[in-house]
Scaffold this motif. Structure first.
Motif, PDB file in Angstrom:
ATOM      1  N   UNK A  83      14.867  15.119 -27.041  1.00  0.00           N
ATOM      2  CA  UNK A  83      15.523  13.285 -27.657  1.00  0.00           C
ATOM      3  C   UNK A  83      14.537  13.383 -26.543  1.00  0.00           C
ATOM      4  N   UNK A  84      14.394  11.514 -26.386  1.00  0.00           N
ATOM      5  CA  UNK A  84      13.974  10.472 -25.536  1.00  0.00           C
ATOM      6  C   UNK A  84      15.292   9.318 -25.381  1.00  0.00           C
ATOM      7  N   UNK A  85      16.197   9.635 -24.969  1.00  0.00           N
ATOM      8  CA  UNK A  85      16.573   8.906 -23.998  1.00  0.00           C
ATOM      9  C   UNK A  85      16.761   8.179 -22.794  1.00  0.00           C
ATOM     10  N   UNK A  86      17.432   7.310 -22.329  1.00  0.00           N
ATOM     11  CA  UNK A  86      17.520   6.556 -21.250  1.00  0.00           C
ATOM     12  C   UNK A  86      17.616   7.903 -19.936  1.00  0.00           C
ATOM     13  N   UNK A  87      16.757   7.397 -18.832  1.00  0.00           N
ATOM     14  CA  UNK A  87      17.577   7.979 -17.738  1.00  0.00           C
ATOM     15  C   UNK A  87      18.828   7.846 -17.745  1.00  0.00           C
ATOM     16  N   UNK A  88      19.404   8.376 -16.393  1.00  0.00           N
ATOM     17  CA  UNK A  88      20.661   8.884 -16.733  1.00  0.00           C
ATOM     18  C   UNK A  88      21.838   8.795 -17.733  1.00  0.00           C
ATOM     19  N   UNK A  89      21.942   9.537 -18.724  1.00  0.00           N
ATOM     20  CA  UNK A  89      22.252   9.803 -19.671  1.00  0.00           C
ATOM     21  C   UNK A  89      22.897  10.667 -19.491  1.00  0.00           C
ATOM     22  N   UNK A  90      24.320  10.643 -18.904  1.00  0.00           N
ATOM     23  CA  UNK A  90      25.539  11.661 -19.353  1.00  0.00           C
ATOM     24  C   UNK A  90      25.754  12.160 -19.876  1.00  0.00           C
ATOM     25  N   UNK A  91      26.390  12.259 -20.652  1.00  0.00           N
ATOM     26  CA  UNK A  91      25.916  12.173 -22.040  1.00  0.00           C
ATOM     27  C   UNK A  91      25.962  12.502 -23.037  1.00  0.00           C
ATOM     28  N   UNK A  92      25.284  13.567 -24.111  1.00  0.00           N
ATOM     29  CA  UNK A  92      24.451  13.602 -25.318  1.00  0.00           C
ATOM     30  C   UNK A  92      24.763  13.049 -26.433  1.00  0.00           C
ATOM     31  N   UNK A 118      28.729   8.604 -29.053  1.00  0.00           N
ATOM     32  CA  UNK A 118      28.304   9.074 -26.974  1.00  0.00           C
ATOM     33  C   UNK A 118      26.747   8.333 -27.790  1.00  0.00           C
ATOM     34  N   UNK A 119      26.800   7.128 -28.710  1.00  0.00           N
ATOM     35  CA  UNK A 119      25.732   6.476 -29.093  1.00  0.00           C
ATOM     36  C   UNK A 119      25.631   4.752 -29.241  1.00  0.00           C
TER      37      UNK A 119
END
Lengths: 223, 347
Positions: A83-92, A118-119
């Motif tokens: 998945x594409x998520x912002x950098x520094x995502x700590x929890x999925x 977490x979204x």
């Protein structure tokens, strides 16, 4: 099933069972318009950030692994999407529903409303895809709450079983399942079973988070 | 930007057709040198019409081609009904090929410059030739009865003349020679002295016709003295006679057997899948997270996630998985890497 030769990088491509079904329909529903990537078969516990040889070797146990050939069942492929998520995502992001098992009586109805944790929001704006693994076991599978051409197309399709255990996907913020009333699926007298088993796969269309929930359908009519 | 699905740019979907040639015979062999029949098939009702030819003695593999003797007068086989003169399996064969190739029952088979009222049809198995047999590749060795005189046949497609078109598509003449190169030692066209060409090579229906009178001639006349029987209401077993000469030709010291290639147009969808540096860097894989709260498994994955791509899924507009592509080894993806995968789907 077999292993792919990993001495060179190649791509082994096949149509899925669903793809063959849609191609046979000849109504244009096969057209490929989007893609997703996955890391099926990867076990990230093999990644070793303490490798004494340095960071270039952290993933050596993963990068050298041989991979299996593609499976034609669409249920067995692309399970764990990237998945594409912002950098520094700590929890999925994760998807959850109230139950860990969906129990239905024959002809019974239930509505599944997933939540994403977490979204950005608990209900994903694009909704969820709901896939039942064996369409024969349902008299209707309907996605609710999303008004897009794709979601409406999927809802408007009548359930076509063709007598085989192909999957059926709908899109919505919730999904209403109605169990089949057909008794023959439970088998004949003597070898008859009292329960049908299948699987519901829920994928958040924005987050990519995925959840699989078993479905049990209990026979209520006399054999 | 978030999510697991990426819309493909229309420019990333390419449809292409390529021309692929291949071998025709079993086990990808370019040349068939051993011919076998099935005694069960020969003795069955279909054996009156044709003999199936196999590549191995156990006749367990697939059929390679068939031999059918065709006769305008119905000679060479027993009549269906002795009271109805001329109607026999060989007459049925003749009518079948005349209808297929010439269409009009008023037309006759003219091989080169000579018409013939009997010939042998050798239809190649469809799974072998796929779409068509490739002109200019054939060498067929037939032998005289003593296996000392060999006749090599090919098609005249390399001579440069346009093919004749019939109801069965293109037709080239079968001539003396090999691999498309014509031998002019007996006749300047590569034909026989008195009986025209050796038959027709029909790539579009995967069949060759062998001109009966041409094979009947002496070796000096360009034939192999085949001895085709044309007796009325008599089982002359003509396919067996040609089968025997094929087998002798398969044992020739040079250019033995039957060499033939196939050709097909293969349509492919090419899908170019691009993952840019800032895309697809996190995973929903259960081993990527620890515990039940969804935290990534290693602290350094927060700022510098490392994921390994193993599969590409291709979806339709309704996000139904219609095709999958599996990489042969995991490819590392992070915020400093981009990926371009070309997926080819053949139809």
């Amino acid at each position: 099933m077999g292993y792919l030769n990993n001495q060179v990088v190649t791509v082994d491509a096949i149509l899925t069972t669903k793809g063959r079904e849609l191609l046979a329909r000849g109504d244009g529903s096969f057209n490929i318009t989007q893609f997703a990537l996955s890391d099926d078969e990867i076990d990230y516990t093999l990644y070793n950030p303490n490798n004494p040889s340095g960071s270039a070797y952290y993933g050596e146990a993963i990068q050298n692994m041989p991979l299996l050939e593609a499976f034609p069942s669409e249920q067995q492929m692309l399970k764990y999407k990237l998945v594409t998520l912002p950098r520094d995502t700590a929890v999925m992001p994760t998807v959850g529903i109230d139950n860990t098992l969906i129990k239905l009586a024959q002809t019974g109805t239930t509505t599944i409303t997933p939540q994403t944790f977490n979204y950005l929001s608990e209900t994903e704006p694009s909704g969820y895809s709901f896939t039942v693994s064996d369409v024969r076991q349902f008299s209707s599978v309907v996605g609710n709450g999303i008004d897009t051409p794709q979601a409406n197309d999927l809802n408007s399709e009548s359930l076509k079983t063709n007598g085989t255990d192909v999957s059926k996907t709908v899109i919505g913020t919730s999904c209403t399942l109605r169990a089949t009333g057909v008794s023959t699926l439970f088998g004949n007298v003597g070898s008859a079973t009292s329960t049908l088993y299948s699987l519901l796969t829920i994928v958040g269309l924005d987050s990519g988070a995925r959840l699989q929930v078993p479905i049990n359908i209990t026979r209520t009519t006399a054999s | 930007m978030a999510g697991a699905f990426q819309i493909l740019d229309p420019r990333d979907l390419i449809i292409s057709t390529e021309n692929v040639s291949n071998t025709v015979w079993e086990n990808d062999s370019p040349t068939l040198t051993n011919y076998y029949t099935s005694s069960v098939q020969v003795a069955s009702s279909t054996g009156q019409f044709y003999y199936n030819i196999y590549a191995d003695s156990n006749v367990t593999g697939s059929i390679q081609f068939a031999i059918a003797y065709c006769d305008a007068d119905g000679s060479g086989s027993l009549e269906y009904n002795p009271n109805v003169d001329g109607l026999s399996p060989t007459r049925t064969n003749f009518g079948q090929y005349r209808s297929l190739i010439l269409g009009d029952e008023e037309n006759s088979f003219v091989f080169g410059n000579q018409s013939a009222s009997y010939f042998y049809a050798l239809p190649v198995e469809r799974s072998g030739y796929k779409q068509e047999i490739l002109p200019g590749t054939m060498t067929l060795c037939l032998s005289g009865s003593g296996n000392t005189e060999h006749l090599y046949l090919t098609d005249d497609s390399k001579l440069g003349g346009a093919a004749v078109f019939t109801e069965a598509g293109r037709i080239y003449n079968l001539v003396s020679g090999s691999a498309g190169n014509v031998y002019t030692g007996v006749d300047s066209n590569g034909w026989t002295v008195n009986s025209g060409s050796y038959g027709w090579f029909m790539p579009d229906i995967g069949t060759i016709l062998l001109n009966g009178p041409a094979l009947q001639g002496t070796f000096a006349d360009g034939g192999i003295n085949l001895g085709t029987g044309r007796n009325d209401n008599t089982a002359d077993n003509n396919p067996l006679k040609l089968f025997n000469r094929l087998n002798l030709g398969g044992a020739a010291s040079t250019n033995a057997g039957w060499t033939l290639n196939s050709q097909e147009n293969l349509s492919s969808d090419f899908v170019f899948v691009r993952a840019r540096a800032d895309e697809f860097n996190y995973s929903t894989n259960p081993s990527f997270i620890s515990g039940s709260n969804g935290a990534v498994v290693y602290d350094n994955f927060i700022n510098d996630p490392q994921v390994y791509i193993t599969s590409v899924g291709l979806y339709n507009n309704n996000q139904e998985l219609v095709a999958v592509a599996k990489l042969s080894r995991p490819l590392l993806k992070d915020f400093t890497k981009e990926l371009l995968v070309r997926v080819k789907l053949d139809f």
